[in-house]
Design a protein around this motif. Structure first.
Motif, PDB file in Angstrom:
ATOM      1  N   ALA A 233       0.850  -1.201   0.000  1.00  0.00           N
ATOM      2  CA  ALA A 233       0.000   0.000   0.000  1.00  0.00           C
ATOM      3  C   ALA A 233       0.882   1.245   0.000  1.00  0.00           C
ATOM      4  O   ALA A 233       0.576   2.224  -0.680  1.00  0.00           O
ATOM      5  N   ALA A 234       1.999   1.197   0.737  1.00  0.00           N
ATOM      6  CA  ALA A 234       2.917   2.341   0.783  1.00  0.00           C
ATOM      7  C   ALA A 234       3.558   2.571  -0.581  1.00  0.00           C
ATOM      8  O   ALA A 234       3.662   3.712  -1.039  1.00  0.00           O
ATOM      9  N   VAL A 235       3.945   1.478  -1.258  1.00  0.00           N
ATOM     10  CA  VAL A 235       4.540   1.599  -2.589  1.00  0.00           C
ATOM     11  C   VAL A 235       3.531   2.260  -3.538  1.00  0.00           C
ATOM     12  O   VAL A 235       3.844   3.220  -4.252  1.00  0.00           O
ATOM     13  N   THR A 236       2.298   1.745  -3.518  1.00  0.00           N
ATOM     14  CA  THR A 236       1.255   2.280  -4.390  1.00  0.00           C
ATOM     15  C   THR A 236       1.024   3.767  -4.117  1.00  0.00           C
ATOM     16  O   THR A 236       0.945   4.581  -5.037  1.00  0.00           O
ATOM     17  N   TRP A 237       0.914   4.091  -2.846  1.00  0.00           N
ATOM     18  CA  TRP A 237       0.674   5.484  -2.435  1.00  0.00           C
ATOM     19  C   TRP A 237       1.802   6.381  -2.953  1.00  0.00           C
ATOM     20  O   TRP A 237       1.546   7.438  -3.525  1.00  0.00           O
ATOM     21  N   CYS A 238       3.050   5.946  -2.779  1.00  0.00           N
ATOM     22  CA  CYS A 238       4.216   6.712  -3.247  1.00  0.00           C
ATOM     23  C   CYS A 238       4.107   6.970  -4.746  1.00  0.00           C
ATOM     24  O   CYS A 238       4.349   8.088  -5.205  1.00  0.00           O
ATOM     25  N   ILE A 239       3.741   5.940  -5.518  1.00  0.00           N
ATOM     26  CA  ILE A 239       3.722   6.093  -6.970  1.00  0.00           C
ATOM     27  C   ILE A 239       2.660   7.104  -7.404  1.00  0.00           C
ATOM     28  O   ILE A 239       2.920   7.961  -8.252  1.00  0.00           O
ATOM     29  N   TYR A 240       1.478   7.036  -6.788  1.00  0.00           N
ATOM     30  CA  TYR A 240       0.457   8.020  -7.165  1.00  0.00           C
ATOM     31  C   TYR A 240       0.849   9.423  -6.716  1.00  0.00           C
ATOM     32  O   TYR A 240       0.545  10.409  -7.394  1.00  0.00           O
ATOM     33  N   LEU A 241       1.545   9.538  -5.580  1.00  0.00           N
ATOM     34  CA  LEU A 241       2.019  10.864  -5.158  1.00  0.00           C
ATOM     35  C   LEU A 241       3.104  11.359  -6.110  1.00  0.00           C
ATOM     36  O   LEU A 241       3.182  12.550  -6.394  1.00  0.00           O
ATOM     37  N   ILE A 242       3.934  10.443  -6.624  1.00  0.00           N
ATOM     38  CA  ILE A 242       4.931  10.819  -7.625  1.00  0.00           C
ATOM     39  C   ILE A 242       4.214  11.426  -8.834  1.00  0.00           C
ATOM     40  O   ILE A 242       4.574  12.500  -9.310  1.00  0.00           O
ATOM     41  N   TYR A 243       3.137  10.749  -9.267  1.00  0.00           N
ATOM     42  CA  TYR A 243       2.390  11.252 -10.422  1.00  0.00           C
ATOM     43  C   TYR A 243       1.859  12.662 -10.153  1.00  0.00           C
ATOM     44  O   TYR A 243       2.042  13.575 -10.964  1.00  0.00           O
ATOM     45  N   ILE A 244       1.220  12.840  -8.985  1.00  0.00           N
ATOM     46  CA  ILE A 244       0.634  14.152  -8.667  1.00  0.00           C
ATOM     47  C   ILE A 244       1.713  15.230  -8.663  1.00  0.00           C
ATOM     48  O   ILE A 244       1.540  16.307  -9.229  1.00  0.00           O
ATOM     49  N   HIS A 245       2.883  14.922  -8.056  1.00  0.00           N
ATOM     50  CA  HIS A 245       3.944  15.929  -7.982  1.00  0.00           C
ATOM     51  C   HIS A 245       4.603  16.162  -9.343  1.00  0.00           C
ATOM     52  O   HIS A 245       5.072  17.259  -9.617  1.00  0.00           O
ATOM     53  N   MET A 246       4.611  15.122 -10.189  1.00  0.00           N
ATOM     54  CA  MET A 246       5.146  15.309 -11.538  1.00  0.00           C
ATOM     55  C   MET A 246       4.251  16.244 -12.339  1.00  0.00           C
ATOM     56  O   MET A 246       4.717  17.042 -13.142  1.00  0.00           O
ATOM     57  N   ARG A 247       2.943  16.120 -12.111  1.00  0.00           N
ATOM     58  CA  ARG A 247       1.992  16.962 -12.835  1.00  0.00           C
ATOM     59  C   ARG A 247       2.039  18.403 -12.341  1.00  0.00           C
ATOM     60  O   ARG A 247       1.732  19.329 -13.076  1.00  0.00           O
TER      61      ARG A 247
END
Lengths: 265, 263
Positions: free
Chosen positions: B202-216
């Motif tokens: 769940a932490a890995v998944t959360w990190c990846i979606y936060l990466i996406y948000i911050h990339m955008r």
């Protein structure tokens, strides 16, 4: 300063953390028990605030506050979590892949991550959703990682012996029609006070210590003992505050949706 | 007395109302008011079954797997209705209906009427919201994944704009699921975060979606990179949801509720 100097320093630090891990073994967490962790945390925050106030355009300050650094750290953290998930955490390997939580490089990454969030918090303009999400995450991480050396738990077997500090007075098991236990209740006496224990319903012995029901004497019809766990976690209030702030931040994320100006989360 | 035998009657009525509401939502000149009222009445019929079933059982219908699927379907459509009313995403009701249909079909095919009890660890008021918000988030992020796949093959940035609102909503619910889980974990196991396999993924998944948000938010990343991040995020989500059951470490998981245990 060259454009990538910050990255070089960051990754050199990470490499150094791996070397220390290989040479010295796990991070000596116990050294940071209270009040050392509180003092280190205090100086860490003061140092970053002063750095930002005195030299806001310094290379370190800009590197720590940059969104690019956050991305690098997110990727490193996601990889650490992957390592944690793929290797069973039994300990005893050279690079700490089997003991991630206690490894030097994980502590290094978490420290860098907290510095990054704190710097971002100081430098960005105030917005409620941004503050709830970022300060909340910062508090949850501080409570978990800085508070970790003060966390301890002890398992105890409670019998019906009334001379002990804690003893069992009654244990009830309810069964569902198919014979599976559906409910457990332990009536205990703690420090000469009556208390009732149930799974999902711990008993607060002191503000820092909670008692959890773990297991019971399954062999006999009338259980003669139960096993409880005493969990001491003084920093739990910090974690709780952070978690609740992030929940409010998530609710605002739901209510407000995508930020049109694309400036802050 | 209402029982599982009557479920298909209520379910079919609700399903037809939801279907017509979803179709109207997607048609070009469809009335939003009509569509919302149809979906809302479907939810009303479904809720009537839950309430009558609750009364006849003399306990909340939250114990068996079949009973929790009842709530998934209900929450799914309720959240879809609210999201549609708030953001006008025309496809949201139809997509949620697809997920709800799977749960309803499973309940009709395999109602699991045996009165198997809920293990004490799951007897908490956190149980339903924790699982329900996760289910809703999984469905939103699944939809964002479809947009990302489309964006990978067609050079159109609008796919990413649609994915953005889905990711924001999905991450809001993913965070709520994770955070409510950590508060529940403290209550049940004495620690907010155990680094249990499910939590780690769940932490890995959360990190990846936060990466996406911050990339955008910052930086100019190409459409293909951004779409790939969403696809990787969705793969991790599947790992977290059911994939970990096939990993050796899952045997140590406190989230595996297949054996009888106290906690």
């Amino acid at each position: 300063m060259k454009k990538n100097a910050g990255d070089i320093c960051f990754f050199a630090g990470l490499a150094l953390a791996f070397v220390i891990q290989a040479v010295c073994g796990d991070f000596p967490e116990e050294v940071f028990a209270f009040p050392v962790n509180a003092a280190v945390l205090f100086f860490f925050i003061v140092l970053l605030v002063v750095l930002h106030r005195e030299k806001p355009s310094s290379a370190l300050c800009r590197y720590l506050a940059s969104a690019r650094t956050s991305l690098i750290l997110f990727v490193c953290l996601a990889l650490s979590c992957l390592i944690l998930g793929l290797f069973s955490q039994t300990g005893g390997d050279l690079l700490g892949f089997r003991h991630v939580k206690y490894s030097w490089w994980f502590v290094y990454l978490m420290t860098a991550f907290m510095a990054n969030i704190l710097m971002v918090l100081i430098t960005r303009p105030f917005r409620l959703r941004f503050l709830l999400n970022h300060l909340g995450l910062f508090l949850a991480l501080v409570g978990s990682f800085a508070g970790s050396p003060d966390k301890s738990s002890v398992k105890m077997k409670l019998t019906t012996d009334p001379t002990a500090d804690m003893y069992l007075t009654d244990f009830r098991v309810e069964y569902s029609p198919n014979g599976v236990p559906s409910d457990f209740h332990a009536e205990i006496v703690v420090d000469s006070k009556n208390a009732s224990l149930k799974v999902n319903h711990p008993y607060p012995r002191t503000p820092f210590v909670d008692i959890y029901l773990l297991d019971y004497d399954k062999a006999s019809q009338k259980p003669a003992y139960c096993i409880v766990e005493l969990v001491k976690q003084p920093w739990k209030y910090v974690v709780w505050t952070g978690v609740v702030m992030m929940m409010c931040g998530a609710a605002l994320l739901f209510i407000q949706g995508v930020n049109k100006e694309r400036r802050t989360v | 007395m209402i029982s599982w035998e009557h479920f298909w009657i209520f379910a079919s009525v609700s399903w037809l109302l939801w279907l017509s509401g979803s179709v109207i939502a997607m048609t070009k000149n469809g009335s939003k008011t009509l569509s919302c009222s149809l979906i809302a009445s479907g939810i009303g019929v479904f809720l009537t079954f839950i309430i009558l079933f609750w009364i006849s059982l003399h306990r909340p219908p939250m114990r068996t797997t079949g009973e929790t699927r009842l709530w998934y379907s209900f929450f799914m459509m309720l959240s879809a209705l609210l999201t549609y009313m708030r953001w006008n995403h025309k496809w949201i009701p139809a997509f949620s209906l697809l997920v709800a249909t799977v749960f309803i079909a499973l309940n009709i095919a395999k109602p699991e009427i045996h009165d198997e009890s809920l293990m004490p660890a799951l007897q908490s008021w956190w149980f339903i919201p924790h699982v329900a918000v996760y289910m809703f988030s999984y469905s939103l992020l699944g939809c964002a994944f479809l947009f990302a796949c489309a964006g990978l093959y067609k050079s159109d940035d609008r796919y990413l704009d649609s994915a953005d609102s889905l990711v924001y909503l999905g991450v809001a619910f993913l965070s709520l699921g994770m955070l409510s889980g950590s508060l529940w974990a403290k209550q049940a196991w004495g620690t907010y975060w155990n680094w249990d396999p499910k939590e780690t993924w769940a932490a890995v998944t959360w990190c990846i979606y936060l990466i996406y948000i911050h990339m955008r938010l910052r930086g100019r990343w190409s459409r293909k990179v951004l779409c790939s991040v969403l696809i990787v995020g969705f793969i991790c989500l599947q790992m977290c949801w059911w994939g970990i059951n096939y990993l050796p470490s899952a045997r140590e998981s406190v989230h595996t509720y297949s054996t009888t245990q106290l906690q």
